[in-house]
Design an enzyme around this catalytic site. Structure first.
Site, PDB file in Angstrom:
ATOM      1  N   GLY A  53      29.152 -37.460 -21.908  1.00  0.00           N
ATOM      2  CA  GLY A  53      28.681 -36.629 -20.821  1.00  0.00           C
ATOM      3  C   GLY A  53      28.271 -35.376 -21.180  1.00  0.00           C
ATOM      4  O   GLY A  53      28.169 -34.982 -22.483  1.00  0.00           O
TER       5      GLY A  53
ATOM      6  N   ARG B 279      42.025 -35.994 -20.074  1.00  0.00           N
ATOM      7  CA  ARG B 279      43.168 -36.215 -19.518  1.00  0.00           C
ATOM      8  C   ARG B 279      44.104 -36.921 -20.307  1.00  0.00           C
ATOM      9  O   ARG B 279      43.740 -37.983 -20.901  1.00  0.00           O
ATOM     10  CB  ARG B 279      43.057 -37.070 -18.110  1.00  0.00           C
ATOM     11  CG  ARG B 279      42.301 -36.421 -17.081  1.00  0.00           C
ATOM     12  CD  ARG B 279      42.936 -35.124 -16.452  1.00  0.00           C
ATOM     13  NE  ARG B 279      42.277 -34.369 -15.417  1.00  0.00           N
ATOM     14  CZ  ARG B 279      41.716 -33.325 -15.383  1.00  0.00           C
ATOM     15  NH1 ARG B 279      41.619 -32.751 -16.870  1.00  0.00           N
ATOM     16  NH2 ARG B 279      41.015 -32.748 -14.526  1.00  0.00           N
TER      17      ARG B 279
ATOM     18  N   GLU C 235      51.812 -33.975 -17.388  1.00  0.00           N
ATOM     19  CA  GLU C 235      51.964 -32.549 -17.100  1.00  0.00           C
ATOM     20  C   GLU C 235      52.766 -32.033 -15.946  1.00  0.00           C
ATOM     21  O   GLU C 235      52.520 -32.593 -14.726  1.00  0.00           O
ATOM     22  CB  GLU C 235      50.288 -32.095 -17.279  1.00  0.00           C
ATOM     23  CG  GLU C 235      49.782 -32.495 -18.543  1.00  0.00           C
ATOM     24  CD  GLU C 235      48.160 -31.889 -18.134  1.00  0.00           C
ATOM     25  OE1 GLU C 235      47.840 -30.833 -17.460  1.00  0.00           O
ATOM     26  OE2 GLU C 235      47.382 -32.221 -19.008  1.00  0.00           O
TER      27      GLU C 235
ATOM     28  N   HIS D 257      46.886 -27.323 -21.719  1.00  0.00           N
ATOM     29  CA  HIS D 257      45.663 -27.608 -20.931  1.00  0.00           C
ATOM     30  C   HIS D 257      45.031 -26.164 -20.651  1.00  0.00           C
ATOM     31  O   HIS D 257      44.830 -25.918 -19.541  1.00  0.00           O
ATOM     32  CB  HIS D 257      46.148 -28.285 -19.482  1.00  0.00           C
ATOM     33  CG  HIS D 257      45.113 -29.023 -18.690  1.00  0.00           C
ATOM     34  ND1 HIS D 257      45.455 -29.862 -17.908  1.00  0.00           N
ATOM     35  CD2 HIS D 257      43.961 -28.617 -18.568  1.00  0.00           C
ATOM     36  CE1 HIS D 257      44.006 -30.481 -17.474  1.00  0.00           C
ATOM     37  NE2 HIS D 257      43.214 -29.574 -17.855  1.00  0.00           N
TER      38      HIS D 257
ATOM     39  N   GLY E 262      41.829 -25.881 -21.870  1.00  0.00           N
ATOM     40  CA  GLY E 262      40.336 -26.061 -22.268  1.00  0.00           C
ATOM     41  C   GLY E 262      39.229 -25.279 -21.349  1.00  0.00           C
ATOM     42  O   GLY E 262      38.396 -24.495 -22.077  1.00  0.00           O
TER      43      GLY E 262
HETATM   44  C1  DGY Z   1      38.988 -29.356 -14.848  1.00  0.00           C
HETATM   45  O1  DGY Z   1      38.705 -28.581 -14.019  1.00  0.00           O
HETATM   46  O2  DGY Z   1      39.102 -30.786 -14.607  1.00  0.00           O
HETATM   47  C2  DGY Z   1      39.869 -28.913 -16.036  1.00  0.00           C
HETATM   48  O3  DGY Z   1      40.663 -29.961 -16.500  1.00  0.00           O
HETATM   49  C3  DGY Z   1      40.710 -27.722 -15.796  1.00  0.00           C
HETATM   50  O4  DGY Z   1      40.894 -27.167 -17.055  1.00  0.00           O
END
Ligand code: DGY
Length: 328
Positions: A159, A243, A272, A290, A292
């Site tokens: 994606g 995830r 988590e 977490h 990212g």
């Molecule tokens: C999301 O928005 O899905 C992200 O995992 C948050 O960092």
């Protein structure tokens, strides 16, 4: 909803500018001290609010949704992933769900690339040793990692984020391979110089580095199961910025400990904020909390998306980021 000033409940502290704008536009209930709301608090909120703005740390399950009052019409999540929301239950109640796609793509791809570099090159391990006073000087044989250039990267999920990872990976001399439920358009494949593997098992068995970039859905729970993890070569590395639930974390920790997998870079975990204690004992893993999407710009843009989704909905239009079903 056809009302200009809906009541909006935000479950966590958001960036100041986002909160100020929401307070200007809507009758907004903010969570200024950022204490996560438990199930009872979420239920109390959905019984009175028109719009709920949860984040990935809130479990908006069937119990919460079925407790909602008839006024709840929109769940405008401050997130791209929507695995914390029971979409079927929401849709059955006629509650629309929106998310914030696109605005955290580049940040998450950067974090993925950082882990792809950090694990084989032992970046964090080296830094830790230096701080601990264990560096006695340059040595021809100390702290050797593995070269990135020339290796095969297998991306699971092509994606937005998978594609952004593929673009970065080329710059580091990696050859790009991918598995996705559907093969991407030939033009995209050509642009990314990416090789499609219909069989995930086959791809896993041939890669040097695996990057998990698919969404978490019931279909991707433990997609990297014990059986599949055992297909990896012993020199392979795994990076996960999607995830934690997509990988069987217990088996992963065992295999990393026994050397059946060379290393892992994890920004997400199965339970988590708990982290498997076995992972914490290992030197061949880089563990991130977490992070990212954790940039000032990203969180601001996520907030703007939430506002646009609520505003268009309140004005009687279709919000741009409606979530229908999540596919892999
Ligand atoms: C999301 O928005 O899905 C992200 O995992 C948050 O960092």
């Amino acid at each position: 909803m056809a009302e200009k000033n809906p009541t909006v409940t935000v479950t966590r502290k958001l960036p100041d500018a986002v909160e100020s704008r929401m307070a200007e536009l809507f009758d907004t209930q903010l969570n200024r001290d950022d204490a996560p709301m438990n199930q009872a608090a979420l239920i109390a909120a959905v019984q009175t609010t028109d719009v709920l703005v949860p984040t990935v740390t809130d479990t908006i399950d069937r119990t919460v949704i079925e407790a909602a009052g008839p006024q709840l019409k929109l769940i405008a999540s401050f997130s791209t992933g929507v695995d914390h929301i029971d979409l079927d239950a929401a849709h059955a109640r006629g509650i629309m769900v929106t998310n914030t796609p696109g605005v955290l793509t580049e940040d998450t791809a950067d974090m993925t690339m950082a882990l792809i570099l950090a694990v084989p090159r032992r970046v964090i391990e080296g830094e830790r040793m230096l701080r601990e006073g264990k560096w006695t000087g340059w040595s021809p044989t100390w702290m050797l990692g593995r070269r990135i250039c020339g290796k095969r990267l297998g991306i699971i999920g092509m994606g937005r984020i998978g594609r952004a990872v593929a673009k970065r990976a080329h710059g580091f001399g990696l050859s790009v391979h991918y598995h996705n439920r559907r093969q991407v358009h030939p033009d995209v494949e050509a642009e990314l110089e990416a090789t499609y593997w219909q069989s995930l098992d086959q791809m896993l068995a041939h890669m040097d580095i695996i990057s998990v970039n698919c969404p978490y859905t019931p279909a991707t729970y433990h997609l990297l199961s014990a059986r599949r993890l055992k297909l990896l070569k012993p020199h392979a590395y795994i990076v996960n910025t999607s995830r934690g639930e997509i990988i069987d974390e217990t088996v992963l920790a065992q295999m990393l400990g026994s050397g059946e997998i060379a290393g892992a870079g994890l920004d997400v975990f199965e339970h988590e904020p708990a982290v498997n204690p076995e992972l914490l004992k290992l030197d061949n893993v880089v563990l991130m909390p977490h992070m990212g999407s954790a940039t000032e710009e990203g969180r601001q843009e996520m907030g703007e998306k939430v506002i646009i989704n609520i505003r268009t909905f309140a004005d009687g239009h279709k919000p741009p980021d409606r979530v229908l079903v999540t596919e892999f």
